[in-house]
Design an enzyme around this catalytic site. Structure first.
Site, PDB file in Angstrom:
ATOM      1  N   GLU A   1       0.834  -1.212   0.000  1.00  0.00           N
ATOM      2  CA  GLU A   1       0.000   0.000   0.000  1.00  0.00           C
ATOM      3  C   GLU A   1       0.863   1.255   0.000  1.00  0.00           C
ATOM      4  O   GLU A   1       2.082   1.197   0.088  1.00  0.00           O
ATOM      5  CB  GLU A   1      -0.902   0.016   1.252  1.00  0.00           C
ATOM      6  CG  GLU A   1      -2.371  -0.317   0.982  1.00  0.00           C
ATOM      7  CD  GLU A   1      -3.139   0.840   0.346  1.00  0.00           C
ATOM      8  OE1 GLU A   1      -2.509   1.810  -0.109  1.00  0.00           O
ATOM      9  OE2 GLU A   1      -4.379   0.767   0.304  1.00  0.00           O
TER      10      GLU A   1
ATOM     11  N   ASP B   1     -10.035   1.911  -3.866  1.00  0.00           N
ATOM     12  CA  ASP B   1      -9.010   1.908  -2.809  1.00  0.00           C
ATOM     13  C   ASP B   1      -8.147   3.164  -2.961  1.00  0.00           C
ATOM     14  O   ASP B   1      -8.639   4.269  -2.822  1.00  0.00           O
ATOM     15  CB  ASP B   1      -8.211   0.612  -2.916  1.00  0.00           C
ATOM     16  CG  ASP B   1      -7.506   0.227  -1.633  1.00  0.00           C
ATOM     17  OD1 ASP B   1      -7.037   1.122  -0.912  1.00  0.00           O
ATOM     18  OD2 ASP B   1      -7.408  -0.972  -1.331  1.00  0.00           O
TER      19      ASP B   1
ATOM     20  N   ASN C   1      -5.094   4.327   7.812  1.00  0.00           N
ATOM     21  CA  ASN C   1      -5.024   3.674   6.516  1.00  0.00           C
ATOM     22  C   ASN C   1      -4.291   4.610   5.548  1.00  0.00           C
ATOM     23  O   ASN C   1      -3.139   4.916   5.770  1.00  0.00           O
ATOM     24  CB  ASN C   1      -6.433   3.298   6.016  1.00  0.00           C
ATOM     25  CG  ASN C   1      -6.381   2.245   4.923  1.00  0.00           C
ATOM     26  OD1 ASN C   1      -5.570   1.330   4.968  1.00  0.00           O
ATOM     27  ND2 ASN C   1      -7.242   2.355   3.928  1.00  0.00           N
TER      28      ASN C   1
ATOM     29  N   ASN D   1      -9.722   6.058   2.395  1.00  0.00           N
ATOM     30  CA  ASN D   1      -8.774   5.656   1.365  1.00  0.00           C
ATOM     31  C   ASN D   1      -8.295   6.820   0.515  1.00  0.00           C
ATOM     32  O   ASN D   1      -7.970   7.870   1.049  1.00  0.00           O
ATOM     33  CB  ASN D   1      -9.367   4.515   0.526  1.00  0.00           C
ATOM     34  CG  ASN D   1      -8.673   3.196   0.842  1.00  0.00           C
ATOM     35  OD1 ASN D   1      -7.445   3.139   0.907  1.00  0.00           O
ATOM     36  ND2 ASN D   1      -9.443   2.150   1.038  1.00  0.00           N
TER      37      ASN D   1
ATOM     38  N   ARG E   1      -7.291   1.754  13.044  1.00  0.00           N
ATOM     39  CA  ARG E   1      -5.904   2.062  12.661  1.00  0.00           C
ATOM     40  C   ARG E   1      -5.921   3.045  11.505  1.00  0.00           C
ATOM     41  O   ARG E   1      -6.911   3.193  10.799  1.00  0.00           O
ATOM     42  CB  ARG E   1      -5.160   0.795  12.241  1.00  0.00           C
ATOM     43  CG  ARG E   1      -5.680   0.148  10.958  1.00  0.00           C
ATOM     44  CD  ARG E   1      -4.677  -0.862  10.415  1.00  0.00           C
ATOM     45  NE  ARG E   1      -5.160  -1.618   9.271  1.00  0.00           N
ATOM     46  CZ  ARG E   1      -5.129  -1.204   8.008  1.00  0.00           C
ATOM     47  NH1 ARG E   1      -4.676   0.001   7.720  1.00  0.00           N
ATOM     48  NH2 ARG E   1      -5.563  -1.981   7.019  1.00  0.00           N
TER      49      ARG E   1
END
Length: 304
Positions: free
Chosen positions: A19, A208, A103, A154, A101
């Site tokens: 990521e 995403d 991202n 995202n 958490r």
């Protein structure tokens, strides 16, 4: 127009969720993370060396800091990573006593870091609903919540004129647009720029990570679709699809000498060993797409 070319740059580089790709123009390096493996990677495209720093929590984003080091999303904390020593120090922590958490995250043109959270995962692209939020870490290191009740925070992007901010919440499968005030960081007038129809999960997957090109079009990595889609945010229409030979595509960024190479990260989670070997042997790899006919702008650093 010729078809874009997709190359494997780093095969199976990530064992969990690749990521947060970020092109560091100064060093000609691609920064990215392996979230659940707690790793930050720095891939030098000139030497081919892929350095890794292993941290003590999930690491979801990495952004260079003008004064040195990198800001990383480490669990619920935004922290400073000193690359040479591996030392980590906390800048801010949010959502204490929760299972959330950080991202995705990215800096705006003023060098403020925008980073969002997500609730505890209960399955593949499934989380506790509306447990996340979007925050802005200012250059004085103060932090402000900008958006509440987010499912999975995202992709982020800003237009060339700095008047529009785009933000993805993955579960409603929408790219939202906001009016953006560059000087204050204020956002307003929320609206939907791109909406993924409910019957397109197999083809479009879940939106995403995201980047923007110099023409103002959005490029979205679509998780569980094995593809990156290019959208016109003014009309919401699909302009282009690039197939990626890894189903769980996670994020994208522009890089290379002319910022016309599209780097793509992907994951290798919720996948059996058999499925990995027979169907998706390139899962967890980093890809490079060339020949798109598009290019991006240099990514911004954290100025705090």
């Amino acid at each position: 127009m010729s078809q874009p070319k997709v190359d494997v740059v780093l095969k199976n580089a990530c064992s969990s969720i690749g990521e947060g790709p970020h092109w560091d123009d100064a060093s000609k390096s691609l920064m990215y993370v392996d979230i659940k493996n707690n790793d930050v990677h720095r891939y030098n495209t000139a030497t081919g060396q892929d350095e890794v720093r292993h941290l003590k929590d999930t690491v979801s984003l990495v952004v260079p800091r003008r004064a040195g080091g990198y800001v990383v999303g480490l669990g619920r904390r935004l922290s400073l990573l000193e690359w040479d020593t591996g030392m980590v120090s906390t800048i801010q922590e949010v959502e204490l006593d929760s299972g959330s958490r950080f991202n995705d995250g990215k800096c705006d043109p003023k060098g403020r870091l925008w980073a969002g959270t997500m609730g505890p995962e209960v399955g593949n692209a499934k989380v506790e609903p509306e447990a996340g939020a979007l925050y802005c870490l200012d250059v004085d290191r103060s932090i402000e919540k900008k958006v509440s009740k987010v499912h999975i925070s995202n992709g982020l992007a800003w237009t060339d004129d700095n008047k529009t901010f785009y933000f993805i919440d993955s579960i409603p499968r929408k790219v939202f647009a906001y009016d953006f005030d560059l000087e204050t960081g204020a956002i307003s007038n929320k609206r939907t720029a791109v909406e993924f129809p409910p019957d397109t999960l197999d083809t479009y997957g879940v939106p995403d990570g995201m980047t923007i090109d110099t023409d103002g079009n959005l490029w979205v990595a679509c998780y569980n679709a094995g593809a990156v889609y290019k959208f016109d945010p003014e009309t919401g229409k699909t302009l282009q699809k690039i197939d990626i030979p890894a189903r769980q595509t996670t994020s994208v960024c522009w890089g290379g000498k002319n910022l016309d190479e599209l780097y793509v990260t992907c994951a290798r989670v919720y996948m059996s060993e058999e499925e990995f070997k027979t169907k998706w042997p390139l899962a967890g790899s980093v890809f490079k797409v060339t020949g798109t006919g598009s290019k991006g702008r240099p990514a911004y650093m954290y100025e705090g």
